[in-house]
Scaffold this motif. Structure first.
Motif, PDB file in Angstrom:
ATOM      1  N   ASN A 252       0.853  -1.188   0.000  1.00  0.00           N
ATOM      2  CA  ASN A 252       0.000   0.000   0.000  1.00  0.00           C
ATOM      3  C   ASN A 252       0.891   1.241   0.000  1.00  0.00           C
ATOM      4  O   ASN A 252       1.506   1.584   1.011  1.00  0.00           O
ATOM      5  CB  ASN A 252      -0.913   0.012   1.224  1.00  0.00           C
ATOM      6  N   THR A 254      -0.401   4.128  -1.639  1.00  0.00           N
ATOM      7  CA  THR A 254      -1.327   5.180  -2.058  1.00  0.00           C
ATOM      8  C   THR A 254      -2.119   5.766  -0.903  1.00  0.00           C
ATOM      9  O   THR A 254      -2.827   6.760  -1.074  1.00  0.00           O
ATOM     10  CB  THR A 254      -2.321   4.649  -3.102  1.00  0.00           C
ATOM     11  N   GLU A 255      -2.023   5.159   0.269  1.00  0.00           N
ATOM     12  CA  GLU A 255      -2.714   5.653   1.454  1.00  0.00           C
ATOM     13  C   GLU A 255      -1.724   5.734   2.607  1.00  0.00           C
ATOM     14  O   GLU A 255      -0.740   5.002   2.652  1.00  0.00           O
ATOM     15  CB  GLU A 255      -3.855   4.711   1.865  1.00  0.00           C
ATOM     16  N   SER A 259      -4.266   7.288   8.072  1.00  0.00           N
ATOM     17  CA  SER A 259      -5.627   7.497   7.592  1.00  0.00           C
ATOM     18  C   SER A 259      -6.429   6.198   7.528  1.00  0.00           C
ATOM     19  O   SER A 259      -7.635   6.224   7.288  1.00  0.00           O
ATOM     20  CB  SER A 259      -5.603   8.137   6.196  1.00  0.00           C
ATOM     21  N   ARG A 260      -5.753   5.066   7.731  1.00  0.00           N
ATOM     22  CA  ARG A 260      -6.417   3.772   7.661  1.00  0.00           C
ATOM     23  C   ARG A 260      -6.085   2.905   8.876  1.00  0.00           C
ATOM     24  O   ARG A 260      -5.683   1.759   8.768  1.00  0.00           O
ATOM     25  CB  ARG A 260      -6.010   3.040   6.381  1.00  0.00           C
TER      26      ARG A 260
END
Length: 348
Positions: A252, A254-255, A259-260
């Motif tokens: 990952n 892209t994030e 935020s996750r």
């Protein structure tokens, strides 16, 4: 801690410049750190009274979800430098970490509006000035680390790359001039590829162009200094390292993990970014592995012994990946905790 401790001045460092101590296992007896949030283990946190970065979710005043590369490397070297912002309350003979989150390449801070927060060049010049005022030279058996320049491009938007290049190059030459022999020098990762490159009116293409210009300029300085047979300058190519995210197992990119947090559990090493600017502790561990591999590749030089200079980028990501596969005893990634930093988050 009150900001006055930071403004107290570099003269307080005079008692921190000890005679030669017993050598650590790698041959270094002290560790001196100059840079920005990628190397700051708590200076800006102390200077802002424990409010920035907010911890938690940030890990113990660091701009990540766990230990930084300098924490991991320090553990391997058996050295824990004192934070500059805690001098003289907790003196140490193991070195000093001068890095401040938000530090510009030159003087001042690009993010935090507090007076007397030193930029990267200012950190080095202050250290050099203290040595010279006490008729001392830098400890030749210490390890010095220099990593900075990103904040200029991310927050100050210079018209060209010459000022950041000149500042970091001058910082490097200053360390050499005062007697430093063993210096880790980091180039910049591609700023056009970080999550923050697309927010706050930033232009990814411009950031990538600036990164390339900066890295070429820094390489020129390193190559010039490589002619000095008494120096042990160790370039670390984070540009190549960070471009190998998939090969290194990060799925990952892209994030941000921040935020996750619903899927980014403590110890999760699939996320490359902790927030829009900074990598996760898993990435920092790779940086430390890269630095350690570079250090281990050659012995610590004694004066007047020619050990040569590594080519910039010799320790890219693939080499680190192979090294990691052989090393099973690494410290596990630090804990991930919750909440989110505002858009004034400090640099890459």
């Amino acid at each position: 801690m009150k900001k006055q401790a930071v403004a107290a001045g570099f003269v307080l460092l005079s008692f921190m410049l000890p005679t030669k101590a017993s050598a650590a296992s790698f041959g270094f007896d002290q560790l001196y750190v100059f840079g920005d949030s990628l190397s700051d283990t708590g200076n800006i946190y102390n200077a802002t009274g424990g409010t920035f970065p907010q911890s938690p979710p940030y890990f113990e005043g660091r701009f990540s979800d766990g230990p930084l590369w300098i924490d991991y490397l320090g553990d391997q070297l058996g050295l824990k430098p004192t934070l500059f912002s805690t001098i003289p309350s907790t003196p140490s003979t193991q070195g000093i970490n001068f890095a401040f989150g938000g530090a510009s390449s030159g003087s001042g801070n690009a993010v935090v509006p507090i007076a007397n927060l030193p930029g990267v060049l200012e950190q080095v010049l202050g250290f050099a000035g203290t040595l010279q005022a006490n008729n001392q030279t830098a400890n030749p058996d210490a390890l010095y680390t220099l990593w900075g320049g990103a904040n200029d491009f991310l927050f100050l938007s210079p018209e060209d790359s010459s000022t950041p290049i000149n500042n970091i190059s001058l910082a490097l030459n200053t360390l050499v001039g005062i007697g430093a022999k063993n210096i880790l020098v980091f180039n910049l990762s591609d700023l056009g590829k970080i999550l923050a490159a697309t927010i706050d009116d930033r232009n990814p293409a411009t950031l990538s162009k600036s990164t390339n210009e900066f890295n070429l300029g820094l390489a020129t300085t390193v190559n010039a200094l490589s002619q000095n047979a008494n120096l042990n300058i160790i370039p670390i190519d984070t540009f190549s390292l960070f471009n190998q995210t998939s090969a290194l197992g990060f799925t990952n990119v892209t994030e941000s993990c921040l935020s996750r947090l619903d899927i980014c559990d403590p110890g999760n090493n699939k996320f490359f970014f902790w927030d829009d600017f900074h990598p996760t502790t898993a990435v920092h561990k790779l940086v430390a592995e890269t630095a350690l591999a570079a250090i281990e590749s050659k012995s610590v030089p004694e004066p007047a012994i020619n050990l040569g200079i590594l080519a910039l980028g010799a320790f890219g990501a693939i080499g680190v990946l192979k090294r990691q596969q052989k090393r099973s005893a690494l410290v596990s990634a630090g804990r991930v905790i919750d909440a989110q930093l505002s858009h004034t988050t400090v640099e890459n």
